[in-house]
Every structure is written in C-alpha cells, then in structure tokens.
Design an enzyme around this catalytic site. Structure first.
Site, PDB file in Angstrom:
ATOM      1  N   TRP A 203       0.862  -1.180   0.000  1.00  0.00           N
ATOM      2  CA  TRP A 203       0.000   0.000   0.000  1.00  0.00           C
ATOM      3  C   TRP A 203       0.907   1.242   0.000  1.00  0.00           C
ATOM      4  O   TRP A 203       1.835   1.336   0.812  1.00  0.00           O
ATOM      5  CB  TRP A 203      -0.886  -0.039   1.250  1.00  0.00           C
ATOM      6  N   ASP A 284      -0.912  -5.447   9.318  1.00  0.00           N
ATOM      7  CA  ASP A 284      -1.886  -4.462   8.870  1.00  0.00           C
ATOM      8  C   ASP A 284      -3.122  -5.252   8.448  1.00  0.00           C
ATOM      9  O   ASP A 284      -3.087  -6.002   7.466  1.00  0.00           O
ATOM     10  CB  ASP A 284      -1.312  -3.664   7.691  1.00  0.00           C
ATOM     11  N   LYS A 320     -13.324  -0.827   5.503  1.00  0.00           N
ATOM     12  CA  LYS A 320     -13.849  -1.647   4.409  1.00  0.00           C
ATOM     13  C   LYS A 320     -14.886  -2.646   4.901  1.00  0.00           C
ATOM     14  O   LYS A 320     -15.956  -2.762   4.322  1.00  0.00           O
ATOM     15  CB  LYS A 320     -12.724  -2.424   3.724  1.00  0.00           C
TER      16      LYS A 320
END
Ligand code: KET
Length: 474
Positions: A203, A284, A320
């Site tokens: 990311w 993460d 999300k």
C-alpha cells in the site's frame, strides 16, 4: 508529463524510489539521532524528494511566483502532487464523460455503482440516536473501552490466550492509517530496533507513514511479476538477512495491491522464521472478511502468531469490512508477554496519542461496538460482508470471461486467482494512461484496479479498454 507530477507512480517506480524515500540507501538514520531529529529529517526529505517536488509547469506543479503570490510569506511553497491513490478520485471527479469509471480507491460500490451503507450500520446508528442517555463527552485517550475489547476479540478470536491472559492492549485509533502511525511512533520511542521491512509492492502510504513515524523503512521481496504470484523464495531470503529484532510489516490478508496471500503452510514457515530470528511482526489488517468472506479465516495469519505466545502488533481498520470509511474507526493492538508489560505499553501509547489528536471520535466506534456486542446484528453483518466479498468474486469471473470472449492477448487467470478488493492486472503505466485517456477509466498507475468499483454493466467497457490497451500500447 512527469509521472510524479501527475501523482501516478507505478509499482516499479515505487521499488526504484524506495531508495530515495524509504531510508534504504543513504537516508538511514544514525542510531545516535533522537526520535524528533529523525522525524524532522525524514519529513524534510519527504518534502524535498526530487520525484515528488518537481516543478514542471505543464502539470500545474510549479514553485514559480505569480503576481498574486507576491508578498505572501508562503510564496515559496511548491504545489505538491496529488496522492497516488486518492488523487485518482480527484482526477475522476474532474472528468465530465458519462462513461467514466473510478476503479482507483478501494471503496465498495453496489451493482448500481453507488457507495453502500450497510443495513446493519443503519440499524446500529438508529439505536444510537434513539438512546437519549448518550452524550458527546470526550472519550478517554485510548478510546471506547467496549470497542477496544470487542475489536481485539474480532481479530484474535473470542478464546484467544492473549485476551484471556490480559496481555494485549488495544487502543482505538483513527482507522487503519492512524493505527499504523500510532504503532510506528510507539516503536520509534520504545523499541530497540528502528528498521521496518515492508513488502514490494505494498500500500503506497506504508513507507510514508512509517518514515514520518521515525522508523527506517527497508523492503522485502513479495510479488513475482512473471508468475503473478508470491515470490516466496525472495521473501524468505530477504527476511533471513534482516537484522535481528527488525520489524516486519505483514498484510494480514488480501494483500494490497497484489491480491496475493501466502498459503497457510507458507505463513507457518514465515512465522517460524520471524520467531527464530527474533523479528517483530506488525500486521496491517485492513480487509478482514474481504478475502474469504469469513472473518475467522481471514484472521488466521494473525492468530498463528498469537498462539505461539510471542509478541506482535496489529493495526485494524473497520473502513472496508463495515463500510465505515469516513468514520475513521480502527484499533491498534500490542500483544505482549505479560499483563504487566501490556499495562505499561498502554500507558506509553497514551503519551503518543494525547499530543497527536488527544482522543478519538466517538460515533464510529459506537457503531462498531453496537454491532459486535449484539448477536443478531453481528450475524447480519457477516451476511452483508459475505455478500460484498461474493459480489467482488463474481466481478472477477465476469471480467475474466469478458477478456476470454474478446481473445485478449495474455493469460488473465490471475484475475480469478487473486483475492480481496483488488486485481493487480499487470498493465503498465502507459496502458493505464491510455485507458484513462481513451476510455475514461481511472485506476492507480501501477495497474491495480478496485474490483469493488466494477459492476455487471461496466465490465464490458473495462474489458474493451484492457483489450485495446494490450493490443495497441506496449
Ligand atoms: N492498510 C491497507 C493495506 C490499506 O489498503 C488501506 C487503505 C489502509 C491500511 C488504510 O485504511 P483506513 O481508511 O485508514 O482504515 N487502502 C485504500 C484507501 C486508501 O488508500 O486510503 C486503497 O488502497 O485504496
């Protein structure tokens, strides 16, 4: 146009630029520098990085002084490029084409292409509104206690030994990004090793978050563009040569941007290696439930590292999986060896958070707590989450079939093999800009497309664009 000026940075660029931006060569900090010196120095480098502070006027990126600037104490300020991911939405919003399609940011859309507020979230919010005893007082520095407890149970499992033994501290943070940043700052202050290894690619915000938190970012091989799968050998070699104690950033599931995760057997090998070398795993977890549709399955990697009794760090996001993007709700958990250590760690996390944003917002955390605490709402959530994951999988099949129907050159099976929100298409930066220019399709320059932004009615447009791009643009 200079790619950096357009905010478009490819995976290759990222890996090339890591040397400039991430403290790989020449920009590592001397161990004698204080955390604030390191941060300032990192910030300065970040801001003057040659690829990010270009002055090409064609792109509007210019430090030149215009007449209206004269006299401003800020006239020397150079215009910064847009963010490589969020900037895609900025460009999309400026496009007036009726066929435009935003496949940039990882945000779920319905079949109608609309943002989705989960039903269960609406119900929880209604409960909150109806409850007149709720007030808007400040939360404690570490956030909503019930949210923290329930978030820990969600990622570690209800019967997790670390929860039972009270040796995990969980603090509410500003979504996944804020959790990573607070975790990074804590490590800079209190951990003996400042080097963090991140996968290539990863990311795009990871190197920036950790560098500005005061850590020195290095990378490990992760993705093999030839096989479009995991470069497990490269990963093992790179972690094997990491200095003892180094921090290792791991995507818990649904790796962004590649959609490629290690198998359970590979995770086990990674775990053994990390433990035997005394490395510190930092997970993460931004997509729990989005990889397989199952919350427990997607937490397996993390739980393996907790089951062995060792220490680890986890940044959780509810952006999300609950569709709470703008509520900025997430959690940072630090699993320690003992309850006593966990208590001391929490006391220091408070010292990181208090001068940063004082305490976190109440609304999003209250929604999450309302859903996680109530069996009926929880079950409804898992059904809605599975429906989102299934729609994405269906989009993968539809896109794959559409390319097969067009006889599009190349092997596109990775579209159905990869998991999570994204497909890492393998399209290069020229093909991506061709698709944006000719087809008004917006995606990140590294060829990542958000499958969640696609619907049955837009698949053929995307397939036409990919077909034309690989046929006409090298
Ligand atoms: N980690 C990963 C791996 C990740 O993809 C994101 C967001 C985050 C953390 C941060 O999410 P937060 O909203 O802070 O909880 N990724 C998408 C959005 C973004 O770039 O901000 C994306 O890649 O499109």
């Amino acid at each position: 146009m200079n790619k950096a000026c357009s905010g478009q940075i490819s995976a290759r660029d990222v890996s090339e630029r890591k040397e400039m931006n991430c403290g790989i060569h020449g920009v590592s900090f001397s161990s004698s520098a204080t955390p604030s010196e390191r941060r300032l120095s990192a910030l300065a480098r970040h801001l003057i990085s040659p690829t990010e502070s270009c002055s090409c006027s064609a792109s509007g990126v210019s430090a030149s002084i215009t007449s209206s600037d004269v006299g401003s104490v800020f006239s020397h300020v150079a215009r910064a490029p847009e963010d490589p991911i969020l900037g895609v939405t900025v460009a999309y919003n400026k496009d007036s084409s009726p066929v435009k399609l935003n496949l940039g940011v990882g945000a779920y859309r319905t079949e109608e292409g609309k943002p989705l507020v989960l039903n269960v979230v609406r119900k929880a919010e209604q409960q909150l509104v109806n409850n007149r005893s709720r007030v808007k007082e400040y939360l404690p520095i570490v956030g909503l206690a019930e949210f923290n407890k329930l978030s820990a149970k969600l990622i570690f499992g209800v019967d997790s030994p670390c929860i039972r033994d009270n040796r995990v501290t969980t603090v509410q943070c500003l979504s996944g990004t804020g959790s990573l940043r607070v975790g990074g700052e804590f490590l800079t202050r209190h951990y003996h090793q400042r080097i963090i290894y991140i996968p290539v690619p990863t990311w795009g915000n990871h190197p920036k978050v950790f560098t500005l938190a005061g850590l020195s970012v290095k990378s490990y091989r992760y993705y093999d563009p030839i096989t479009r799968g995991l470069d497990f050998k490269g990963l093992v070699e790179d972690l094997d040569s990491a200095p003892s104690g180094a921090i290792v950033l791991l995507h818990a599931c649904a790796h962004n941007p590649t959609g490629v995760d290690p198998s359970i057997q590979q995770w086990e090998q990674i775990r053994q290696m990390i433990r035997s070398k005394g490395l510190l795993p930092f997970f993460d977890s931004a997509y729990q439930g989005f990889a397989s549709g199952n919350l427990d399955k997607d937490a397996q990697s993390v739980r393996m590292f907790v089951a062995d009794g060792g220490e680890c760090i986890v940044a959780q996001s509810f952006a999300k999986n609950m569709g709470l993007y703008g509520e900025r709700v997430g959690a940072l958990s630090i699993v320690c060896k003992t309850a006593d250590v966990a208590g001391k760690v929490e006391s220091q996390l408070k010292l990181v958070i208090r001068p940063m944003y004082s305490n976190p917002p109440i609304h999003g955390a209250s929604i999450v707590a309302a859903i996680l605490r109530d069996r009926t709402l929880y079950d409804e959530w898992t059904i809605e989450l599975k429906a989102m994951a299934d729609r994405i999988i269906s989009m993968r099949h539809q896109l794959f079939n559409a390319l097969r129907d067009r006889d599009t050159p190349g092997d596109w099976s990775h579209i159905i093999k990869q998991i999570g929100m994204f497909t890492f298409t393998g399209l290069n930066v020229r093909q991506v800009s061709f698709m944006t220019r000719e087809y008004h399709i917006y995606m990140t320059a590294d060829g990542r497309i958000s499958m969640a932004g696609l619907s049955s009615s837009t698949v053929s447009h995307l397939a036409d664009a990919i077909h034309a791009a690989v046929t006409h643009v090298a």
